[in-house]
Design a protein around this motif. Sequence first.
Motif, PDB file in Angstrom:
ATOM      1  N   ALA A   1       0.865  -1.180   0.000  1.00 59.66           N
ATOM      2  CA  ALA A   1       0.000   0.000   0.000  1.00 59.66           C
ATOM      3  C   ALA A   1       0.899   1.227   0.000  1.00 59.66           C
ATOM      4  CB  ALA A   1      -0.893  -0.009   1.234  1.00 59.66           C
ATOM      5  N   PRO A   2       0.692   2.245  -0.723  1.00 60.69           N
ATOM      6  CA  PRO A   2      -0.391   2.443  -1.672  1.00 60.69           C
ATOM      7  C   PRO A   2      -0.048   2.113  -3.115  1.00 60.69           C
ATOM      8  CG  PRO A   2       0.732   4.501  -1.342  1.00 60.69           C
ATOM      9  CD  PRO A   2       1.499   3.470  -0.571  1.00 60.69           C
ATOM     10  N   ASP A   3       1.032   1.399  -3.345  1.00 62.23           N
ATOM     11  CA  ASP A   3       1.446   1.183  -4.723  1.00 62.23           C
ATOM     12  C   ASP A   3       0.431   0.381  -5.525  1.00 62.23           C
ATOM     13  OD1 ASP A   3       4.281  -0.383  -6.362  1.00 62.23           O
ATOM     14  OD2 ASP A   3       3.079   1.347  -6.909  1.00 62.23           O
ATOM     15  N   THR A   4       0.143  -0.835  -5.070  1.00 55.32           N
ATOM     16  CA  THR A   4      -0.851  -1.616  -5.797  1.00 55.32           C
ATOM     17  C   THR A   4      -2.038  -1.969  -4.931  1.00 55.32           C
ATOM     18  OG1 THR A   4       0.589  -3.465  -5.287  1.00 55.32           O
ATOM     19  CG2 THR A   4       0.572  -2.700  -7.549  1.00 55.32           C
ATOM     20  N   LEU A   5      -1.959  -1.664  -3.654  1.00 64.63           N
ATOM     21  CA  LEU A   5      -3.071  -1.932  -2.752  1.00 64.63           C
ATOM     22  C   LEU A   5      -3.672  -0.577  -2.394  1.00 64.63           C
ATOM     23  CD1 LEU A   5      -4.361  -4.257  -1.092  1.00 64.63           C
ATOM     24  CD2 LEU A   5      -2.800  -3.663   0.723  1.00 64.63           C
ATOM     25  N   TRP A   6      -4.911  -0.402  -2.705  1.00 65.82           N
ATOM     26  CA  TRP A   6      -5.520   0.897  -2.453  1.00 65.82           C
ATOM     27  C   TRP A   6      -5.488   1.203  -0.971  1.00 65.82           C
ATOM     28  CZ3 TRP A   6     -10.658   0.333  -5.633  1.00 65.82           C
ATOM     29  CH2 TRP A   6     -10.322   0.290  -7.001  1.00 65.82           C
ATOM     30  N   ALA A   7      -5.111   2.428  -0.663  1.00 67.08           N
ATOM     31  CA  ALA A   7      -5.002   2.794   0.750  1.00 67.08           C
ATOM     32  C   ALA A   7      -5.432   4.233   0.930  1.00 67.08           C
ATOM     33  CB  ALA A   7      -3.561   2.621   1.232  1.00 67.08           C
ATOM     34  N   TYR A   8      -5.710   4.562   2.175  1.00 62.35           N
ATOM     35  CA  TYR A   8      -6.044   5.932   2.503  1.00 62.35           C
ATOM     36  C   TYR A   8      -4.746   6.740   2.564  1.00 62.35           C
ATOM     37  CZ  TYR A   8      -7.263   9.965   5.274  1.00 62.35           C
ATOM     38  OH  TYR A   8      -7.412  11.245   5.711  1.00 62.35           O
ATOM     39  N   PRO A   9      -4.723   7.955   2.033  1.00 65.61           N
ATOM     40  CA  PRO A   9      -3.486   8.740   2.083  1.00 65.61           C
ATOM     41  C   PRO A   9      -3.203   9.279   3.468  1.00 65.61           C
ATOM     42  CG  PRO A   9      -5.216   9.991   0.993  1.00 65.61           C
ATOM     43  CD  PRO A   9      -5.766   8.619   1.224  1.00 65.61           C
ATOM     44  N   PHE A  10      -2.490   8.510   4.244  1.00 71.63           N
ATOM     45  CA  PHE A  10      -2.159   8.947   5.587  1.00 71.63           C
ATOM     46  C   PHE A  10      -1.178  10.097   5.537  1.00 71.63           C
ATOM     47  CE2 PHE A  10      -4.316   5.840   7.947  1.00 71.63           C
ATOM     48  CZ  PHE A  10      -4.271   4.660   7.220  1.00 71.63           C
ATOM     49  N   GLN A  11      -1.386  11.027   6.424  1.00 70.39           N
ATOM     50  CA  GLN A  11      -0.471  12.160   6.454  1.00 70.39           C
ATOM     51  C   GLN A  11       0.172  12.334   7.816  1.00 70.39           C
ATOM     52  OE1 GLN A  11      -1.960  16.245   5.849  1.00 70.39           O
ATOM     53  NE2 GLN A  11      -0.739  16.170   4.001  1.00 70.39           N
ATOM     54  N   GLU A  12      -0.582  12.066   8.864  1.00 69.82           N
ATOM     55  CA  GLU A  12      -0.050  12.318  10.198  1.00 69.82           C
ATOM     56  C   GLU A  12       0.688  11.103  10.742  1.00 69.82           C
ATOM     57  OE1 GLU A  12      -0.403  15.258  11.826  1.00 69.82           O
ATOM     58  OE2 GLU A  12      -1.271  16.011   9.981  1.00 69.82           O
ATOM     59  N   ASP A  13       0.093   9.960  10.557  1.00 71.08           N
ATOM     60  CA  ASP A  13       0.689   8.760  11.116  1.00 71.08           C
ATOM     61  C   ASP A  13       0.281   7.578  10.282  1.00 71.08           C
ATOM     62  OD1 ASP A  13       0.465   6.832  14.148  1.00 71.08           O
ATOM     63  OD2 ASP A  13       2.160   7.287  12.850  1.00 71.08           O
ATOM     64  N   GLU A  14       1.217   6.668  10.079  1.00 68.77           N
ATOM     65  CA  GLU A  14       0.901   5.532   9.228  1.00 68.77           C
ATOM     66  C   GLU A  14       0.748   4.302  10.095  1.00 68.77           C
ATOM     67  OE1 GLU A  14       3.120   2.997   7.688  1.00 68.77           O
ATOM     68  OE2 GLU A  14       2.416   2.866   5.655  1.00 68.77           O
ATOM     69  N   PRO A  15      -0.447   3.747  10.179  1.00 65.09           N
ATOM     70  CA  PRO A  15      -0.639   2.648  11.125  1.00 65.09           C
ATOM     71  C   PRO A  15      -0.178   1.291  10.627  1.00 65.09           C
ATOM     72  CG  PRO A  15      -2.706   3.151  10.046  1.00 65.09           C
ATOM     73  CD  PRO A  15      -1.720   4.150   9.537  1.00 65.09           C
ATOM     74  N   PHE A  16       0.238   1.201   9.348  1.00 66.64           N
ATOM     75  CA  PHE A  16       0.652  -0.116   8.858  1.00 66.64           C
ATOM     76  C   PHE A  16       1.996  -0.548   9.421  1.00 66.64           C
ATOM     77  CE2 PHE A  16      -2.939  -0.454   6.527  1.00 66.64           C
ATOM     78  CZ  PHE A  16      -3.086   0.449   5.491  1.00 66.64           C
ATOM     79  N   VAL A  17       2.750   0.381   9.944  1.00 65.92           N
ATOM     80  CA  VAL A  17       4.027   0.015  10.551  1.00 65.92           C
ATOM     81  C   VAL A  17       3.737  -0.686  11.865  1.00 65.92           C
ATOM     82  CG1 VAL A  17       6.062   1.003  11.650  1.00 65.92           C
ATOM     83  CG2 VAL A  17       5.312   1.840   9.450  1.00 65.92           C
ATOM     84  N   ILE A  18       4.307  -1.857  12.035  1.00 71.11           N
ATOM     85  CA  ILE A  18       4.046  -2.639  13.241  1.00 71.11           C
ATOM     86  C   ILE A  18       4.954  -2.117  14.340  1.00 71.11           C
ATOM     87  CG2 ILE A  18       3.989  -4.940  14.213  1.00 71.11           C
ATOM     88  CD1 ILE A  18       3.833  -6.061  11.439  1.00 71.11           C
ATOM     89  N   LYS A  19       4.341  -1.538  15.353  1.00 69.28           N
ATOM     90  CA  LYS A  19       5.155  -0.966  16.434  1.00 69.28           C
ATOM     91  C   LYS A  19       5.490  -2.001  17.485  1.00 69.28           C
ATOM     92  CE  LYS A  19       2.829   2.611  17.807  1.00 69.28           C
ATOM     93  NZ  LYS A  19       1.802   3.073  16.864  1.00 69.28           N
TER      94      LYS A  19
END
Lengths: 524, 260
Positions: free
Chosen positions: A447-465
């Motif tokens: 995401a977002p290259d080939t998987l449609w995603a919301y354009p996150f601007q403040e924080d990206e939740p896909f990163v596993i913390k």
Amino acid sequence: MVTLDEVLGSGLLQKPSGHDAPEALQRQITAYKPLQTFKLEKTRPYQQQYADIYFLRLTKIRPAVEAAASAAWEGTVLGGEKVKRVERVLDVRQGELCWVAGTVYMDMPLKPSILEDVSKDRWISAPTSVGHYYSGNGDDSIMLEDDSGRIRLVGNAVQNHFMVTGCIVAVMGTENANGEFEVIDLLFAELPPQPERWSLSKGKKEETEDIEMMDASFSGHPSKPPSKKIAIVSGLEFSNADTSYAMELNLLLEYLLGEALDRSIQRDELSHITRLIIAGNSISTTANETTKAAAFDTTTVTNKFQPQQHKKYGYDSSCYNPIPSQLFDNFLSELLPTMPVTLLPGALDPANASYPQQPIHPAMFPQSRTYMSPPKVGVGKDRDVPVEEEPGWFDNVTNPWEGEIDGWRVLGTGGQNLDDVFKYVESEDRLGMMEAMCRWRCVAPTAPDTLWAYPFQEDEPFVIKDCPHLFFVGCQSEFGTKVIHGPDGQTVRLIAVPSFSETREIVLVDTETLDVERVRIVAE
Amino acid sequence: MPVTRKSTRSRGGATAAAAAQGKQQTLSFNHRVTKPTVKTGKDLLVQEKTPETVTKTKDVKVEPKVEDEEVVEVAGTESEDEHDDEEEAQAKAKANVKKAAPAKKAAAKAKANVKKAAPAKKAAAKDVKREIKEEEPKEQVKEKEPERTEVEKRALKLPQSAIDAYWLSIDSARMARAVHKKHTEGLTTGEKVLRYFDVNSHYGPCIGITRLKRWQRAERLGLNPPLEVLAVLLREDESGNTAVERAHMDELMNSVSTGP
């Protein structure tokens, strides 16, 4: 006058033999605490650029990658030359041995590209195949990118690892005469730090221990505390067109309710199933295979298969089919009185198409709605249920989803992320890709290259913390499970949950040991 | 439009007052709605955003009108009939508003509380969850946020000389001669500092995000953006200059060209 006692003695009227009534089995409960990591605001703006997602991802993961890289490569001497760290990707110099960190970009001609489509005006063509983007004939190139620029990566080292667009990597090597970077070694960020069990709900630990003790005494089991299980199923795909697995769905309901099989199994095993997690694709509104394939199609917006639509613009309500969601609602409303359910949307479900999918609206479940937590009106402008609130018995959650069940941190998705990663690489090793996603620290790198995603601007939740203890991915073609270990002692149990409509299998996870069982439901 | 008693009265009062001031009459439909309407979620959303703090001019105080009883109570000091009070207040509001930018909604009604000791402070309390009978104006007057974060306070304390010194240090670090100086002639030091911040890719792309948000995001991610930039941004913010909100490049990229 005849008294009852006389009659009883004579054998005419008999008391019921055996016990008065079979005692109702109690289902145990597990502690449950969902997190709102992937919840989006209802009034979210879409004016941002997608480049912010890559910036956020790189900024968040780069420190970890560079730490791992400097630990591994600092002081290495190759061919008489010492390895140097280079700040930016474009700072590499020819012939100089160095290492640098950046984002991977896969340049594949088979990948859907909006620029190509616009330039060639492919608006009315048939949907392209949803097979692999990987061409395997040398047309694909792997590039390393950061805010300064890109360089191509070559070398045998890159072939040994899974690489997809969006994963953050540190490479060591040197620039050759062609201007490409020859990679000698490659490193990822590895698993993030793993919290302890019960880290989110510290106070609850004592409570559940008490309950466990009580249950043991009630059910009469002497010493061993009963092992609780979580059931995970995906791809139920209720539909009115395809009924080949309808019998099995019915049997599944009985199994989960504890009405199937005999009494001893019910007591020993079925009553220990404490929660059901439905990991996507519960409703299938399309009947045939071609439309199913098109649903997975992540090419341009207009390439979607148009099934017998009478109206080109607007919404043709005659093609709406309410039966699948009604069937699913019936299933849930029978199950919910006894078992809590967590519902993740999938690719075929009526939720938004882009990642992260938001919870399915309660309006889809008129009967099961009563088991959900009531909506809060006027609480903040987002009307989110705050985290401190009690989750409903029927919890509709986002896809992907993060939560804590019985102390274990669980991360689950509905399958779109893994299916997309699968298209980039040559292998069929789904568990390997899941492991790679954990080691990249990104749950949806494409995401977002080939998987449609919301354009996150403040924080990206896909990163596993925080490293989860359990990572499951739904709607897969077959079952698979594996345990992976991290450099700091992290352990993650990976589960690829098979699609029920194809395999008739569900997965049971033990909440103490995180062992996995596979249950197949067969209707003769 | 049905002619009611209230409407004629309001029209008379408002028009007269407005005409006296030489201003345009703003149409207000609030008092023409005779049945109480339930505020939808959207309006509740709007109510919440209303500023609750005192504005700089201290002339216009905006408060949510909760119940009619409270309004009467508030108007008790003016000792007038409720509806008349509204008209009077409306006229006063028009007279007193100096800096109020036109409200976004067509119906704008400000209950001007000329008395500093606001008896309706409790009405102004943050009780936005209750049904509100009358609409509120959306004040566009810039109000200072009562709480500044620690960083913002430090940034505000920075004197102009510090900002100039920062710019000088950047400029002197450049090795090449400034060839196109004529392009930067019209820019203030603050603007130069801001543009340098925009171009710095270390903090992410500058397009599609306001400068302040970009700075705050960089701060949150631990990238240590320079405090001088925040100082310039807050200063411009205070003086009401909205032109520097977005990066100059952002405006250029998003500008729409109108041709023949």
